[in-house]
Design a protein around this motif. Structure first.
Motif, PDB file in Angstrom:
ATOM      1  N   PHE A  58       0.842  -1.175   0.000  1.00  0.00           N
ATOM      2  CA  PHE A  58       0.000   0.000   0.000  1.00  0.00           C
ATOM      3  C   PHE A  58       0.883   1.232   0.000  1.00  0.00           C
ATOM      4  CE2 PHE A  58       0.717  -0.821   4.472  1.00  0.00           C
ATOM      5  CZ  PHE A  58       0.759   0.422   5.086  1.00  0.00           C
ATOM      6  N   VAL A  59       0.280   2.375  -0.309  1.00  0.00           N
ATOM      7  CA  VAL A  59       1.023   3.621  -0.407  1.00  0.00           C
ATOM      8  C   VAL A  59       0.337   4.665   0.458  1.00  0.00           C
ATOM      9  CG1 VAL A  59       1.822   5.439  -1.977  1.00  0.00           C
ATOM     10  CG2 VAL A  59       1.708   3.069  -2.767  1.00  0.00           C
TER      11      VAL A  59
ATOM     12  N   GLN B 254      -4.204   6.906   2.346  1.00  0.00           N
ATOM     13  CA  GLN B 254      -3.517   5.725   1.831  1.00  0.00           C
ATOM     14  C   GLN B 254      -4.397   4.889   0.925  1.00  0.00           C
ATOM     15  OE1 GLN B 254      -2.563   3.664   5.562  1.00  0.00           O
ATOM     16  NE2 GLN B 254      -3.674   1.898   4.771  1.00  0.00           N
ATOM     17  N   THR B 255      -3.712   4.160   0.060  1.00  0.00           N
ATOM     18  CA  THR B 255      -4.392   3.215  -0.816  1.00  0.00           C
ATOM     19  C   THR B 255      -4.786   1.997   0.007  1.00  0.00           C
ATOM     20  OG1 THR B 255      -2.377   2.020  -1.391  1.00  0.00           O
ATOM     21  CG2 THR B 255      -2.972   3.915  -2.786  1.00  0.00           C
ATOM     22  N   PRO B 256      -5.684   1.180  -0.515  1.00  0.00           N
ATOM     23  CA  PRO B 256      -5.950  -0.089   0.152  1.00  0.00           C
ATOM     24  C   PRO B 256      -4.756  -1.034  -0.014  1.00  0.00           C
ATOM     25  CG  PRO B 256      -7.336   0.162  -1.795  1.00  0.00           C
ATOM     26  CD  PRO B 256      -6.532   1.410  -1.672  1.00  0.00           C
ATOM     27  N   VAL B 257      -4.699  -2.042   0.826  1.00  0.00           N
ATOM     28  CA  VAL B 257      -3.668  -3.067   0.715  1.00  0.00           C
ATOM     29  C   VAL B 257      -4.095  -4.045  -0.378  1.00  0.00           C
ATOM     30  CG1 VAL B 257      -2.525  -4.979   1.908  1.00  0.00           C
ATOM     31  CG2 VAL B 257      -3.044  -2.852   3.147  1.00  0.00           C
ATOM     32  N   LEU B 258      -3.201  -4.266  -1.333  1.00  0.00           N
ATOM     33  CA  LEU B 258      -3.452  -5.281  -2.369  1.00  0.00           C
ATOM     34  C   LEU B 258      -2.654  -6.520  -1.991  1.00  0.00           C
ATOM     35  CD1 LEU B 258      -3.412  -3.283  -5.726  1.00  0.00           C
ATOM     36  CD2 LEU B 258      -5.361  -4.060  -4.391  1.00  0.00           C
ATOM     37  N   LYS B 259      -3.346  -7.595  -1.693  1.00  0.00           N
ATOM     38  CA  LYS B 259      -2.706  -8.821  -1.226  1.00  0.00           C
ATOM     39  C   LYS B 259      -2.079  -9.594  -2.372  1.00  0.00           C
ATOM     40  CE  LYS B 259      -5.822  -9.164   2.642  1.00  0.00           C
ATOM     41  NZ  LYS B 259      -6.836  -9.934   3.344  1.00  0.00           N
ATOM     42  N   ARG B 260      -0.956 -10.217  -2.048  1.00  0.00           N
ATOM     43  CA  ARG B 260      -0.237 -11.091  -2.989  1.00  0.00           C
ATOM     44  C   ARG B 260       0.060 -10.404  -4.314  1.00  0.00           C
ATOM     45  NH1 ARG B 260      -4.079 -14.127  -0.489  1.00  0.00           N
ATOM     46  NH2 ARG B 260      -3.290 -15.767   0.867  1.00  0.00           N
ATOM     47  N   ASN B 261       0.573  -9.191  -4.243  1.00  0.00           N
ATOM     48  CA  ASN B 261       0.854  -8.434  -5.453  1.00  0.00           C
ATOM     49  C   ASN B 261       2.110  -7.595  -5.231  1.00  0.00           C
ATOM     50  OD1 ASN B 261       0.872  -6.741  -7.686  1.00  0.00           O
ATOM     51  ND2 ASN B 261      -1.356  -6.591  -7.747  1.00  0.00           N
ATOM     52  N   THR B 262       3.173  -7.891  -5.963  1.00  0.00           N
ATOM     53  CA  THR B 262       4.423  -7.145  -5.818  1.00  0.00           C
ATOM     54  C   THR B 262       4.542  -6.006  -6.825  1.00  0.00           C
ATOM     55  OG1 THR B 262       5.573  -8.701  -7.270  1.00  0.00           O
ATOM     56  CG2 THR B 262       5.666  -9.138  -4.887  1.00  0.00           C
ATOM     57  N   ASN B 263       3.551  -5.859  -7.686  1.00  0.00           N
ATOM     58  CA  ASN B 263       3.548  -4.787  -8.672  1.00  0.00           C
ATOM     59  C   ASN B 263       2.119  -4.258  -8.810  1.00  0.00           C
ATOM     60  OD1 ASN B 263       4.535  -3.067 -10.606  1.00  0.00           O
ATOM     61  ND2 ASN B 263       4.431  -4.558 -12.253  1.00  0.00           N
ATOM     62  N   PRO B 264       1.591  -3.646  -7.750  1.00  0.00           N
ATOM     63  CA  PRO B 264       0.168  -3.269  -7.769  1.00  0.00           C
ATOM     64  C   PRO B 264      -0.151  -2.126  -8.726  1.00  0.00           C
ATOM     65  CG  PRO B 264       1.221  -2.429  -5.808  1.00  0.00           C
ATOM     66  CD  PRO B 264       2.239  -3.286  -6.500  1.00  0.00           C
ATOM     67  N   VAL B 265      -1.304  -2.217  -9.337  1.00  0.00           N
ATOM     68  CA  VAL B 265      -1.885  -1.131 -10.114  1.00  0.00           C
ATOM     69  C   VAL B 265      -3.247  -0.879  -9.482  1.00  0.00           C
ATOM     70  CG1 VAL B 265      -2.746  -0.385 -12.363  1.00  0.00           C
ATOM     71  CG2 VAL B 265      -0.682  -1.794 -12.227  1.00  0.00           C
ATOM     72  N   TYR B 266      -3.444   0.329  -8.987  1.00  0.00           N
ATOM     73  CA  TYR B 266      -4.663   0.660  -8.262  1.00  0.00           C
ATOM     74  C   TYR B 266      -5.698   1.286  -9.181  1.00  0.00           C
ATOM     75  CZ  TYR B 266      -1.847  -0.050  -4.110  1.00  0.00           C
ATOM     76  OH  TYR B 266      -1.048  -0.599  -3.151  1.00  0.00           O
TER      77      TYR B 266
ATOM     78  N   VAL C  14       4.915   7.137   0.368  1.00  0.00           N
ATOM     79  CA  VAL C  14       5.717   6.121   1.042  1.00  0.00           C
ATOM     80  C   VAL C  14       5.080   4.768   0.742  1.00  0.00           C
ATOM     81  CG1 VAL C  14       6.673   5.314   3.223  1.00  0.00           C
ATOM     82  CG2 VAL C  14       6.331   7.765   2.867  1.00  0.00           C
ATOM     83  N   VAL C  15       5.885   3.855   0.208  1.00  0.00           N
ATOM     84  CA  VAL C  15       5.403   2.546  -0.227  1.00  0.00           C
ATOM     85  C   VAL C  15       5.731   1.510   0.854  1.00  0.00           C
ATOM     86  CG1 VAL C  15       5.526   0.796  -2.048  1.00  0.00           C
ATOM     87  CG2 VAL C  15       5.798   3.221  -2.625  1.00  0.00           C
ATOM     88  N   TRP C  16       4.724   0.699   1.196  1.00  0.00           N
ATOM     89  CA  TRP C  16       4.839  -0.316   2.238  1.00  0.00           C
ATOM     90  C   TRP C  16       4.381  -1.670   1.711  1.00  0.00           C
ATOM     91  CZ3 TRP C  16       6.909   1.126   6.862  1.00  0.00           C
ATOM     92  CH2 TRP C  16       6.923   2.488   7.162  1.00  0.00           C
ATOM     93  N   ASP C  17       4.944  -2.730   2.281  1.00  0.00           N
ATOM     94  CA  ASP C  17       4.469  -4.097   2.055  1.00  0.00           C
ATOM     95  C   ASP C  17       3.897  -4.570   3.379  1.00  0.00           C
ATOM     96  OD1 ASP C  17       3.995  -6.651   1.062  1.00  0.00           O
ATOM     97  OD2 ASP C  17       6.042  -7.322   1.501  1.00  0.00           O
ATOM     98  N   LYS C  18       2.630  -4.923   3.388  1.00  0.00           N
ATOM     99  CA  LYS C  18       1.983  -5.351   4.627  1.00  0.00           C
ATOM    100  C   LYS C  18       1.890  -6.863   4.654  1.00  0.00           C
ATOM    101  CE  LYS C  18      -2.248  -4.559   7.290  1.00  0.00           C
ATOM    102  NZ  LYS C  18      -1.968  -4.879   8.543  1.00  0.00           N
ATOM    103  N   ASP C  19       2.475  -7.447   5.704  1.00  0.00           N
ATOM    104  CA  ASP C  19       2.379  -8.877   5.945  1.00  0.00           C
ATOM    105  C   ASP C  19       1.399  -9.102   7.088  1.00  0.00           C
ATOM    106  OD1 ASP C  19       4.311  -9.417   3.991  1.00  0.00           O
ATOM    107  OD2 ASP C  19       5.948  -9.121   5.427  1.00  0.00           O
ATOM    108  N   MET C  20       1.193 -10.364   7.437  1.00  0.00           N
ATOM    109  CA  MET C  20       0.255 -10.695   8.513  1.00  0.00           C
ATOM    110  C   MET C  20       0.599  -9.980   9.819  1.00  0.00           C
ATOM    111  SD  MET C  20      -2.222 -12.658   7.755  1.00  0.00           S
ATOM    112  CE  MET C  20      -2.772 -14.130   8.537  1.00  0.00           C
ATOM    113  N   LEU C  21       1.876  -9.925  10.168  1.00  0.00           N
ATOM    114  CA  LEU C  21       2.272  -9.421  11.476  1.00  0.00           C
ATOM    115  C   LEU C  21       2.898  -8.029  11.450  1.00  0.00           C
ATOM    116  CD1 LEU C  21       3.786 -12.730  12.864  1.00  0.00           C
ATOM    117  CD2 LEU C  21       1.485 -11.799  13.254  1.00  0.00           C
ATOM    118  N   LYS C  22       3.388  -7.594  10.315  1.00  0.00           N
ATOM    119  CA  LYS C  22       4.104  -6.314  10.281  1.00  0.00           C
ATOM    120  C   LYS C  22       3.990  -5.674   8.903  1.00  0.00           C
ATOM    121  CE  LYS C  22       8.462  -8.630   9.251  1.00  0.00           C
ATOM    122  NZ  LYS C  22       8.771  -8.275   7.917  1.00  0.00           N
TER     123      LYS C  22
END
Length: 154
Positions: free
Chosen positions: A1-2, A12-24, A49-57
């Protein structure tokens, strides 16, 4: 997400799961920030600011800071929906020594007149005045809104 920030507003954008190259889709990544000429000295940057959200962090992936002077290219200043207003790419950088960053984000910036106002200045003139001002002003001018769309990261 960004996370996109202008002045003290963070959205912020929504979190896109299982996507390393998101297009919103535009509805999820277009943000509206009120901009006033009297606040030109405080604008600073549009920050993404670009973030990768995992289950715990969440993991920091990098960021882009666009100073006011770089909001628009030589082609001109356009309304957000103008056909000549095209997205542009910006390289991600890291402000953290422990994070090695690569990739880009694709961004589109444009002005929209605030509801129930009419400016005597066109968007080129508004932008030039924003860039010109270096200190607070007491001038009361009609506000405009900046729309910022985060479209893509790689």
């Amino acid at each position: 997400f960004v996370v996109v920030s202008v002045l003290s507003t963070r959205l912020q954008t929504p979190v896109l799961k299982r996507n390393t190259n998101p297009v919103y889709p535009p509805k999820d990544a277009t943000f509206d920030f009120p901009i006033y000429l009297s606040l030109a000295d405080k604008l600073g940057v549009v920050e993404l600011v670009v973030w990768d959200k995992d289950m715990l962090k969440k993991e920091y992936l990098g960021e882009v800071a666009l100073p006011l002077d770089d909001w628009f290219r030589q082609e001109g200043v356009y309304a957000f929906d103008h056909p000549n207003n095209q997205p542009f790419s910006a390289n991600l950088v890291s402000t953290r020594a422990s994070t090695n960053v690569k990739g880009t984000v694709q961004i589109k910036l444009g002005f929209v007149e605030a509801a129930q106002t009419h400016s005597l200045l066109d968007f080129n003139e508004v932008y030039a005045e924003l860039v010109r001002r270096s200190r607070p002003s007491l001038v009361s001018a009609p506000p405009v809104r900046l729309l910022c769309a985060f479209l893509h990261s790689a």
